[in-house]
Design a protein around this motif. Structure first.
Motif, PDB file in Angstrom:
ATOM      1  N   GLU A 189       3.796   3.569  -1.120  1.00 38.88           N
ATOM      2  CA  GLU A 189       2.871   4.344  -1.606  1.00 38.88           C
ATOM      3  C   GLU A 189       2.856   5.753  -0.899  1.00 38.88           C
ATOM      4  OE1 GLU A 189       0.670   3.453  -3.805  1.00 38.88           O
ATOM      5  OE2 GLU A 189       0.869   1.267  -3.795  1.00 38.88           O
ATOM      6  N   LYS A 190       2.145   6.770  -1.547  1.00 37.48           N
ATOM      7  CA  LYS A 190       1.866   7.890  -0.949  1.00 37.48           C
ATOM      8  C   LYS A 190       0.521   8.186  -0.240  1.00 37.48           C
ATOM      9  CE  LYS A 190       5.844  10.236  -2.286  1.00 37.48           C
ATOM     10  NZ  LYS A 190       6.571   9.351  -1.604  1.00 37.48           N
ATOM     11  N   CYS A 191       0.517   8.832   1.022  1.00 39.11           N
ATOM     12  CA  CYS A 191      -0.606   8.965   1.664  1.00 39.11           C
ATOM     13  C   CYS A 191      -1.580   9.933   0.775  1.00 39.11           C
ATOM     14  CB  CYS A 191      -0.251   9.840   3.120  1.00 39.11           C
ATOM     15  SG  CYS A 191      -1.492  10.291   4.013  1.00 39.11           S
ATOM     16  N   TRP A 192      -2.781   9.840   0.859  1.00 44.84           N
ATOM     17  CA  TRP A 192      -3.812  10.595   0.033  1.00 44.84           C
ATOM     18  C   TRP A 192      -3.808  11.924   0.827  1.00 44.84           C
ATOM     19  CZ3 TRP A 192      -8.388  13.154   0.801  1.00 44.84           C
ATOM     20  CH2 TRP A 192      -8.941  13.668  -0.527  1.00 44.84           C
ATOM     21  N   PHE A 193      -3.778  11.850   1.986  1.00 42.17           N
ATOM     22  CA  PHE A 193      -3.760  13.489   2.579  1.00 42.17           C
ATOM     23  C   PHE A 193      -2.671  14.252   2.588  1.00 42.17           C
ATOM     24  CE2 PHE A 193      -5.498  16.288   5.825  1.00 42.17           C
ATOM     25  CZ  PHE A 193      -6.600  16.583   5.346  1.00 42.17           C
ATOM     26  N   CYS A 194      -1.551  13.720   3.370  1.00 43.88           N
ATOM     27  CA  CYS A 194      -0.594  14.627   3.772  1.00 43.88           C
ATOM     28  C   CYS A 194       0.713  14.173   2.749  1.00 43.88           C
ATOM     29  CB  CYS A 194      -0.052  14.197   5.051  1.00 43.88           C
ATOM     30  SG  CYS A 194       0.856  12.624   5.290  1.00 43.88           S
ATOM     31  N   SER A 195       0.636  13.226   1.845  1.00 45.55           N
ATOM     32  CA  SER A 195       1.560  13.067   0.791  1.00 45.55           C
ATOM     33  C   SER A 195       2.916  12.223   1.128  1.00 45.55           C
ATOM     34  CB  SER A 195       2.090  13.922  -0.268  1.00 45.55           C
ATOM     35  OG  SER A 195       0.726  14.845  -0.487  1.00 45.55           O
ATOM     36  N   SER A 196       2.703  11.908   2.546  1.00 47.20           N
ATOM     37  CA  SER A 196       4.245  11.372   3.021  1.00 47.20           C
ATOM     38  C   SER A 196       4.109   9.832   2.610  1.00 47.20           C
ATOM     39  CB  SER A 196       4.131  11.225   4.445  1.00 47.20           C
ATOM     40  OG  SER A 196       3.273  10.478   5.055  1.00 47.20           O
ATOM     41  N   THR A 197       5.236   9.132   2.643  1.00 49.43           N
ATOM     42  CA  THR A 197       5.284   7.736   2.355  1.00 49.43           C
ATOM     43  C   THR A 197       4.621   6.724   3.035  1.00 49.43           C
ATOM     44  OG1 THR A 197       7.390   8.366   1.503  1.00 49.43           O
ATOM     45  CG2 THR A 197       7.006   6.162   1.335  1.00 49.43           C
ATOM     46  N   VAL A 198       3.763   5.862   2.571  1.00 46.43           N
ATOM     47  CA  VAL A 198       3.132   4.905   3.389  1.00 46.43           C
ATOM     48  C   VAL A 198       4.012   3.595   3.432  1.00 46.43           C
ATOM     49  CG1 VAL A 198       1.285   3.627   3.886  1.00 46.43           C
ATOM     50  CG2 VAL A 198       0.875   5.876   2.753  1.00 46.43           C
ATOM     51  N   TYR A 199       4.551   2.985   4.274  1.00 46.94           N
ATOM     52  CA  TYR A 199       5.598   2.004   4.244  1.00 46.94           C
ATOM     53  C   TYR A 199       4.604   0.536   4.371  1.00 46.94           C
ATOM     54  CZ  TYR A 199       9.455   4.735   4.145  1.00 46.94           C
ATOM     55  OH  TYR A 199      10.522   5.922   3.840  1.00 46.94           O
ATOM     56  N   PRO A 200       5.222  -0.480   3.779  1.00 43.86           N
ATOM     57  CA  PRO A 200       4.143  -1.733   3.866  1.00 43.86           C
ATOM     58  C   PRO A 200       3.957  -2.175   5.259  1.00 43.86           C
ATOM     59  CG  PRO A 200       5.969  -1.989   2.285  1.00 43.86           C
ATOM     60  CD  PRO A 200       6.163  -0.689   2.771  1.00 43.86           C
TER      61      PRO A 200
END
Ligand SMILES: [Zn+2]
Length: 162
Positions: free
Chosen positions: A4-15
């Motif tokens: 997923e993408k972070c809502w704030f900084c748009s970096s990748t959110v890993y499981p």
């Protein structure tokens, strides 16, 4: 597994990383780390915070339109597992990242060009205005050196012609 993408900084959110907030209207906000979550709770606008992707995209600092981003697009229809397709995908990933890095490098150098020419222009202007500050001896030496160089070039050209 979905990245997923972070809502704030748009970096990748890993499981297994970050935090997820579900508002009472069922909208989901995902955050990569507590820094982004805290900024969200402070009601900050990601477009106004300098370290986010939204800010950088808005100001043309990052490459935004590129075919390589198409591979990361969010698709809602799950893909049926196919061993060959998976194999090809895994092979393609390093190639795509390499291409994207090269394009990003080019984008940055393109953006730096404008600043460099501006610096050169202002330097030339400064030298033009304050030429009197340079000791006369040095300017004379420089001119003499240039004349010698030009004459050398001319003689070389003459030799080439003969
Ligand atoms: Zn984040």
């Amino acid at each position: 597994m979905r990245l997923e993408k972070c809502w704030f900084c748009s970096s990748t959110v890993y499981p297994g990383h970050g935090i997820q907030f579900v508002r009472n209207d069922a909208k989901i906000f995902r955050f990569c780390r507590s820094k982004c979550h805290k900024n969200f709770k402070m009601k900050r606008n990601p477009r106004k915070v300098k370290w986010t992707k939204a800010y950088r995209r808005l100001r043309g600092k990052d490459m935004t339109q590129d075919a390589t981003f198409e591979f990361e697009r969010k698709r809602n229809r799950p893909e049926r597992y196919d061993r060959n397709v998976t194999e090809q995908t895994l092979k393609a990933i390093p190639l795509i990242t390499k291409i994207r890095h090269e394009r990003q490098k080019k984008h940055i150098t393109e953006r730096q060009k404008a600043g460099k020419s501006m610096v050169r222009k202002s330097d030339a202007k400064e030298l033009d205005q304050d030429i009197g500050m340079v000791p006369k001896k040095e300017t004379e030496n420089y001119v003499a050196k240039q004349k010698v160089l030009v004459s050398q070039l001319k003689t070389e050209e003459n030799l080439m012609e003969e």
